[in-house]
Each structure stands twice: as C-alpha cells, then as structure tokens.
Write an enzyme that holds these catalytic residues in place. Structure first.
Site, mmCIF file in Angstrom:
data_model
loop_
_atom_site.group_PDB
_atom_site.id
_atom_site.type_symbol
_atom_site.label_atom_id
_atom_site.label_comp_id
_atom_site.label_asym_id
_atom_site.label_seq_id
_atom_site.Cartn_x
_atom_site.Cartn_y
_atom_site.Cartn_z
ATOM 1 N N SER A 143 0.814 -1.210 0.000
ATOM 2 C CA SER A 143 0.000 0.000 0.000
ATOM 3 C C SER A 143 0.857 1.274 0.000
ATOM 4 O O SER A 143 1.630 1.500 -0.919
ATOM 5 C CB SER A 143 -0.959 -0.037 1.189
ATOM 6 O OG SER A 143 -1.951 0.945 1.084
ATOM 7 N N ASP A 167 -2.264 6.248 -3.599
ATOM 8 C CA ASP A 167 -1.161 5.603 -2.890
ATOM 9 C C ASP A 167 -0.644 4.448 -3.752
ATOM 10 O O ASP A 167 -1.047 4.285 -4.903
ATOM 11 C CB ASP A 167 -1.594 5.139 -1.497
ATOM 12 C CG ASP A 167 -2.614 4.012 -1.523
ATOM 13 O OD1 ASP A 167 -3.269 3.819 -2.573
ATOM 14 O OD2 ASP A 167 -2.762 3.316 -0.515
ATOM 15 N N ASP A 209 -1.031 1.252 -4.012
ATOM 16 C CA ASP A 209 -1.919 0.266 -4.643
ATOM 17 C C ASP A 209 -3.243 0.878 -5.078
ATOM 18 O O ASP A 209 -4.170 0.157 -5.450
ATOM 19 C CB ASP A 209 -2.145 -0.934 -3.730
ATOM 20 C CG ASP A 209 -2.940 -0.606 -2.465
ATOM 21 O OD1 ASP A 209 -2.912 0.566 -2.034
ATOM 22 O OD2 ASP A 209 -3.565 -1.516 -1.907
ATOM 23 N N ASP A 253 -5.746 2.308 -3.645
ATOM 24 C CA ASP A 253 -7.017 2.085 -2.963
ATOM 25 C C ASP A 253 -7.402 3.262 -2.076
ATOM 26 O O ASP A 253 -8.373 3.180 -1.318
ATOM 27 C CB ASP A 253 -7.010 0.779 -2.169
ATOM 28 C CG ASP A 253 -6.089 0.798 -0.955
ATOM 29 O OD1 ASP A 253 -5.264 1.730 -0.838
ATOM 30 O OD2 ASP A 253 -6.192 -0.130 -0.127
#
Length: 446
Positions: free
Chosen positions: A101, A242, A244, A246
């Site tokens: 992440s 960010d 990833d 999400d």
C-alpha cells in the site's frame, strides 16, 4: 489468539524479514487453497503493485497454488480494487494482491479477497494462521494435476470501464485542469486512462515506476510535489493515489490538502441529495472528526464508527445496509460499485461533483467546521508501550480532563511499529492538553 502474520490489512512487513518472506507467501497460498478450494479446482486472481519484490512474492504464491492444483490468473500491475472486482466477476476461488500500500519499497504485503471480492474477517484470518503453521505437512496435487499459471489480459481496462460507468457527468469534466500523482504505483496506467477518457486537461506525475520509487516523495503520504504541480499548472484540482491505488488525497486549486473527512462529507452530501444514499448515513472509523458527526446529524443522517481499517468499515456497511463509508486517510468505499477502498472511483466522484457545481475545489472542500484535532505518530522498539501502567494512567487522566467535550484515540498501527495518538476536542487548548499528557507517557515508554 496472538497473530504471527496478519495485521490491520492482510500481511505486511519488511521484505525478507518475518512475516514478509517468500516462505510466508508459500505457506499462505497452500493454506488458503486448502481452506477455500479443498477440491483443488478453480482459478485464483493475483495482482501486484510496482515494487521490486512483487514478482518474488508472486512467484511464491504461484508455487503454492499450482502445487495444490489451482490455476493462478496473473493480472499483472493493477490497483487493489481491480483485483477485488476481477475476483468477484470471474468466479475465482479467491484473490490475492501483492502490495504494501502506502509503505516504501522496502516493505511488501499480501491482501486477500473472498470469492465475493471482500476482505477476510478476523475469524477467517485466524483460521488461515493456524493452517499456515501446518501447510507443508498436508497432501498436494498429484503430478498430473499440477496447474500452469495464466496471464490475464485486459484487467485494467475492465476496471476503468467499471469506474467510468458510475460517473454520469463524465462529459462535464471536459477541460478541467487536473494534476494526478500516481505514486509510481499500481494506478500509474489505469488512472490517467480514466481521466483522459473524461476529457480532463491532465498533467501526470509519479508515473514512472522503477521498482524502488513507489511512494517515495510522492503519492498520498507525501503531497508536496502534487501541491507544487497544482500551483505551477494553475490546476483546478490535484489528486494523489497511494501505492496500490485504494485511497485518494485531494488538493485544491490553492495547493491546500483537503482532509479526508471533508471529502467523505462532500460525497455523502451528493449521494443523499440525489437519493442514492442507503442506510440512512455512512460508516467511518474512530479517527473521523467530531465535526463530521455533527454535520451528519444536521442532515438527519447517522455516522457509524468502527475500529481503524477499511475492511472493518466494509463489514459494518454490509451488516447494516450502508452503501458509503471510508476513512479520513482516504480509503473510500462506494459499495454499489466496489467492495473495497477505491482511489480512482472516489476521485472520479469528486471530479464529477466539481464539474457539476461550478465552484472551486477550495469552496467545495469546506463542507463542515472540524473540531480541533491532532494526530501524533510515535515509533517504538521492543514491547508495545500501550500495555504499560504509565500509558494507561495517562489515558485515564486525559479522558477525565476532556470529558464529553473531547476524546482520545490511541492505537498500535497494524502495519508499522508505531503508536498513533489522536486527540480532538471542541476547544483547541483542551485538545492540546489531553494530547500532551498521553504523548509524554507513550514517548517515555517507547
């Protein structure tokens, strides 16, 4: 049960140190296969972000899955919500996302999704931990049943189409000046594609991943470059993903970052006004500002709170009929479309509201007056200081001081060796007094 592997959001840690090792990935793949596909049939979707260690972790997952007879479907570099969506629509037995992440490249992680594209609950994670301990002791697929991994084409394109289908005013975004920071992460291709489709006057930064620059001086955790680019381009808005993709952070045309609670208030107001809000309110976490709670009450809506983690938000939404929720950190769930936090989807909704309003983002981003709030992160080594008598006494003292006029939220990070101390109160001086009491105690024990 004491957890060895799972934290707030799957498994995460420094690469090649426990728990984030290739062996862990191998054990997890075998254990999850035995738990969710004991018949040894079916497919598993695997996506990853851009960090260098992603292919190593992916390879270990592939080895474990193929040894159990399951067929890995390799989606390549795609956002976490794309893996959740693809798992759900493809009929896969489960999904895996290799990502840490917002962490730097030295870390990596694995997020897991059920056949419905949902993050696993605590009970399932605990069962998987137990199964991982004995993963190498069970039976494996016969030689003629060992599977071959397959490459999936078009996952990113399908995901973009899914996001765009929910934005009714895409054409009205024509010409809006947008700076997009992709954090050198998983959204570096799909996010620009979506915004260009809507006709945005787009400038992209953080879209040159090299395996080690993910989240480095860019993205949702470091918006300095985005703020400078917004001012330089005289843009209407800046959006930061960010690693990833999400979560989303928004910067207005003056270069100021807009708090995640304000973004959630903006979206919930629009959903409520257009009759699309379900459940009579929204779900957030204990970290959301008291001002958001008061604003929701002014609309006749409720704000339900959960512990930190977008999977807990999602669980509460499903259990109580809500279709909107999120975290002030930028994880925003629009569950009519996505089962998890989705930065691109939330960003498109913000752009749609901006296009429809005719206002500036700096005006739209001030939905409610926040209560004074401050968050301090304290790194520790050794024993978690939360269990010390000194910290417990400080918390009791701060709670007694603030009473009903404020609150303290102190928790251990699920992804890093940090204690996060958050204080808020209707009076700023009171907030700072309570904060200092607890920070001093935690720092003394850290």
């Amino acid at each position: 049960m004491t957890r060895q592997y799972f934290g707030t959001d799957g498994i995460r840690g420094r690469v090649n140190q426990k728990p984030m090792t290739a062996e862990t990935a191998l054990r997890l793949a075998i254990a999850t296969a035995r738990t969710f596909a004991p018949d040894g049939n079916g497919t598993v979707v695997i996506g990853r972000d851009t960090r260098r260690s992603g292919e190593m972790i992916e390879a270990a997952l592939v080895a474990g899955l193929t040894s159990m007879g399951l067929t890995p479907q390799l989606a390549g570099i795609v956002p976490t919500p794309a893996v959740a969506m693809t798992t759900r629509v493809s009929g896969a037995r489960f999904g895996l996302m290799v990502s840490a992440s917002h962490n730097k490249y030295e870390d990596n992680g694995i997020k897991l999704f059920s056949p419905d594209g949902l993050k696993f609950d605590d009970t399932t994670e605990e069962a998987l931990e137990a199964a991982m301990a004995t993963a190498f002791d069970g039976t494996f697929a016969a030689p003629d049943m060992i599977s071959t991994p397959q490459r999936m084409a078009g996952v990113g394109d399908d995901y973009v189409r899914s996001c765009l289908a929910t934005v009714s005013s895409c054409s009205k975004m024509q010409g809006i000046k947008v700076v997009l920071d992709c954090a050198h992460g998983a959204g570096f291709e799909v996010a620009p594609e979506a915004l260009l489709h809507c006709g945005a006057d787009l400038r992209v930064i953080g879209a040159g991943p090299d395996g080690v620059n993910i989240n480095a001086g860019c993205g949702s955790t470091d918006t300095a470059a985005l703020k400078a680019a917004v001012l330089d381009a005289r843009a209407d808005i800046g959006l930061a993903l960010d690693g990833d993709a999400d979560r989303i952070i928004v910067v207005d045309e003056t270069g100021n970052e807009i708090d995640g609670d304000q973004i959630m208030a903006l979206i919930v107001r629009e959903l409520h006004a257009t009759g699309r809000l379900k459940g009579g309110g929204m779900v957030s976490t204990v970290m959301s500002n008291m001002g958001l709670d008061q604003y929701m009450q002014s609309l006749g809506l409720t704000l339900a709170r959960t512990k930190v983690g977008d999977r807990y938000v999602g669980e509460h939404m499903r259990a109580h009929g809500f279709n909107f929720g999120g975290e002030p950190s930028g994880h925003i769930i629009l569950s009519d479309v996505s089962t998890t936090g989705d930065g691109l989807l939330a960003g498109l909704h913000v752009l749609s509201i901006l296009a429809e309003s005719g206002q500036k983002m700096s005006e739209l981003g001030r939905v409610f007056t926040p209560a004074p709030q401050e968050l301090v992160n304290i790194r520790y080594s050794g024993t978690n200081p939360m269990g010390s008598d000194r910290v417990k006494a400080a918390l009791a003292e701060a709670d007694a001081l603030m009473g009903a006029r404020g609150r303290m939220v102190v928790r251990k990070s699920g992804t890093e060796p940090l204690i996060r101390v958050m204080a808020e109160a209707l009076d700023e001086d009171l907030m700072k007094q309570g904060l200092q009491i607890v920070v001093d105690a935690v720092e003394a024990e850290a």
